[in-house]
Design a protein around this motif. Sequence first.
Motif, mmCIF file in Angstrom:
data_model
loop_
_atom_site.group_PDB
_atom_site.id
_atom_site.type_symbol
_atom_site.label_atom_id
_atom_site.label_comp_id
_atom_site.label_asym_id
_atom_site.label_seq_id
_atom_site.Cartn_x
_atom_site.Cartn_y
_atom_site.Cartn_z
ATOM 1 N N UNK A 1 -7.560 6.230 13.363
ATOM 2 C CA UNK A 1 -8.962 6.349 13.950
ATOM 3 C C UNK A 1 -9.976 5.772 12.535
ATOM 4 N N UNK A 2 -10.748 4.810 13.153
ATOM 5 C CA UNK A 2 -11.489 4.127 12.116
ATOM 6 C C UNK A 2 -13.001 4.064 12.402
ATOM 7 N N UNK A 3 -13.929 4.724 11.890
ATOM 8 C CA UNK A 3 -15.498 4.656 12.093
ATOM 9 C C UNK A 3 -16.087 3.619 12.016
ATOM 10 N N UNK A 4 -15.397 2.431 11.104
ATOM 11 C CA UNK A 4 -16.140 1.123 11.076
ATOM 12 C C UNK A 4 -15.615 0.397 12.304
ATOM 13 N N UNK A 5 -15.908 -0.969 12.597
ATOM 14 C CA UNK A 5 -15.191 -1.880 13.749
ATOM 15 C C UNK A 5 -14.355 -2.670 13.116
ATOM 16 N N UNK A 6 -13.922 -2.643 12.144
ATOM 17 C CA UNK A 6 -12.644 -3.457 11.518
ATOM 18 C C UNK A 6 -11.796 -2.654 10.645
ATOM 19 N N UNK A 7 -10.479 -3.073 10.493
ATOM 20 C CA UNK A 7 -9.789 -2.363 9.596
ATOM 21 C C UNK A 7 -9.787 -2.929 8.301
ATOM 22 N N UNK A 8 -9.605 -2.410 7.331
ATOM 23 C CA UNK A 8 -9.755 -2.599 5.792
ATOM 24 C C UNK A 8 -11.482 -2.864 5.564
ATOM 25 N N UNK A 9 -12.057 -1.969 6.086
ATOM 26 C CA UNK A 9 -13.731 -2.525 5.957
ATOM 27 C C UNK A 9 -14.081 -2.588 4.436
ATOM 28 N N UNK A 10 -15.117 -3.132 4.199
ATOM 29 C CA UNK A 10 -15.837 -3.450 3.127
ATOM 30 C C UNK A 10 -15.143 -4.509 2.008
ATOM 31 N N UNK B 1 3.861 12.525 17.380
ATOM 32 C CA UNK B 1 2.491 11.706 17.275
ATOM 33 C C UNK B 1 1.810 11.981 15.876
ATOM 34 N N UNK B 2 1.409 11.011 15.246
ATOM 35 C CA UNK B 2 0.661 11.064 14.015
ATOM 36 C C UNK B 2 -0.657 10.435 14.100
ATOM 37 N N UNK B 3 -1.635 11.050 13.750
ATOM 38 C CA UNK B 3 -2.941 10.240 13.596
ATOM 39 C C UNK B 3 -3.309 9.995 11.989
ATOM 40 N N UNK B 4 -3.648 8.888 12.038
ATOM 41 C CA UNK B 4 -4.081 8.567 10.584
ATOM 42 C C UNK B 4 -5.645 8.275 10.484
ATOM 43 N N UNK B 5 -6.256 8.827 9.970
ATOM 44 C CA UNK B 5 -7.678 8.857 9.879
ATOM 45 C C UNK B 5 -8.156 7.948 8.698
ATOM 46 N N UNK B 6 -8.596 6.757 9.112
ATOM 47 C CA UNK B 6 -9.091 5.669 8.010
ATOM 48 C C UNK B 6 -8.214 4.608 8.165
ATOM 49 N N UNK B 7 -8.752 3.469 8.286
ATOM 50 C CA UNK B 7 -8.134 1.973 8.273
ATOM 51 C C UNK B 7 -8.156 1.471 7.057
ATOM 52 N N UNK B 8 -8.257 1.893 6.158
ATOM 53 C CA UNK B 8 -8.031 1.173 4.840
ATOM 54 C C UNK B 8 -6.685 0.859 4.432
ATOM 55 N N UNK B 9 -6.505 0.206 3.070
ATOM 56 C CA UNK B 9 -5.286 -0.257 2.870
ATOM 57 C C UNK B 9 -4.070 0.937 2.911
ATOM 58 N N UNK B 10 -4.390 2.176 2.454
ATOM 59 C CA UNK B 10 -3.548 3.117 2.274
ATOM 60 C C UNK B 10 -3.104 3.635 3.510
ATOM 61 N N UNK B 11 -4.336 3.685 4.557
ATOM 62 C CA UNK B 11 -4.132 4.257 6.050
ATOM 63 C C UNK B 11 -3.203 3.347 6.963
#
Length: 447
Positions: free
Chosen positions: A172-181, A145-155
């Motif tokens: 795991x992403x603290x914002x409510x969508x992937x690739x936020x910003x 099992x791998x946890x990726x922290x951050x749903x930006x492009x690299x994540x």
Amino acid sequence: MARTIVVIGSGAAGMTAASTARRTDPQARIALVTEDEHIAYSPCVIPWVLEGRTTWDDIVMHDPEYYRRERDIDVRTLTKVTSVDLDSGVLVAGEEKIGFDSLILATGGNVFIPPIPGKDLKGVHVVRTVNDGKAIEAGLQGVEDVAIIGAGVIGLEMALAMVELDKEVTVVEMMDQVVPRILDSDLASQLRTYLEQKGVRFIMGSPIKSVNGDTAVESVTVGDESFPCGMVIFSTGVRANLELPNQMGLEIGSLGGVRVSPSMQPYRRGRLVPNVYICGDVVQCESAVVAGPTMSQLGSSAVRQGRVAGMNAGGGSSTHEGVASPWVSVIGDLQVAGTGISSGLASYYGMDVVTGTGTGHTRARYYPGGSPMTVKVIAEKSSGRLLGAQMIAGEDVTGRINWLSAAIIEKVSVWDFISRYENAYCPPTSMVRDVAFSAMEDLASKI
Ligand SMILES: Cc1cc2nc3c(=O)[nH]c(=O)nc-3n(C[C@H](O)[C@H](O)[C@H](O)COP(=O)(O)OP(=O)(O)OC[C@H]3O[C@@H](n4cnc5c(N)ncnc54)[C@H](O)[C@@H]3O)c2cc1C
């Protein structure tokens, strides 16, 4: 007498700057000092090396000997520069003092890891260098099992690489969508749905609280939930590496990068520093879209800035104009791309915008093998000036996003685009009227 140019850093910015300085001044003595072991590779490809599509050996294009032989550049690896004295023109690299007439600082950035319990446990990784990638590869043995922290492009690219390696993946992403910003929520949700279909689990809207384990990672806590995992990969954004800029007393801008002039020179006590140039992830540069600075932090921007820095350090004259920061990412069978600003960033800047969306195909509808494509465009409501574009499809987004980027940099309005811009057409490569025009017309109809 030949000038001495010293470059610090062997990423995209530093390597480009050194080679450009050599082309600009064939007589100069050029040295490049870097902490890295490997040079002349793109970290952007690390997720695909891990997936097994290419190898560590293949991505490192040249070694120091190549630069010595072919470009007369003295490359010193595994050597940290600990201080720079701008007044005397001398820096300390490892045990050695090196004098310079011109200095190029290309010290990049570091992955930001939030200061949470367990962040230093064995099994916690970042993705930045070949050695980071190799450490992930070695650490994956026996991990399920791998946890990726951050749903930006690299994540997300890393998440898919882990799925391809048959790992159970939680992002795991603290914002409510992937690739936020940088991506609008409607396109982001298409991307997330695709990744969920591939087996990726998302925990959204909550920051990571802790990484847990005695000596090595055993689980991760997010909000009230803890789940087991054997590896944690932080893709939580990049902060400019300010160690040397701070020691040199350079001015740091409001976004956390070194403030630079269009000639890529930094400022000290309000004045341009002569014969010093700075480029890549460490700087904040001007935006081509909104008035003010931006952190571009892309390999393509690092190369552009490195060329300007290298040319100026070599005695030439060049300037770096504002950036639209076009980006593209390949996530499994999907390609996603953007340029300029997203709707979210526009509202951060207090801009009133209108958006338009078009859907269609990457090839003529009747031609086999194409894929559905969604294009979204964003314009200022009062003037119709294009501010941003995004797209998602199974193929061929790069050319289209570059085309829209050019329009945004030229400050074209949506009406100008519709009346003056053309697209090349052939059934196996596009629809006769590209999907971008449907998006533009949707937008124009709303203004
Ligand atoms: C996994 C991944 C995927 C990416 N994908 C893309 C993509 O698809 N497209 C895109 O455009 N960008 C992408 N990027 C971003 C891109 O790679 C960076 O913007 C680019 O590499 C920055 O280059 P740089 O030269 O500024 O910094 P870096 O590559 O960070 O290089 C900094 C250099 O400075 C050296 N250094 C620092 N301090 C010292 C010191 N004191 N003494 C000596 N040496 C020092 C370091 O060792 C290093 O060699 C990706 C990045 C990663 C990690």
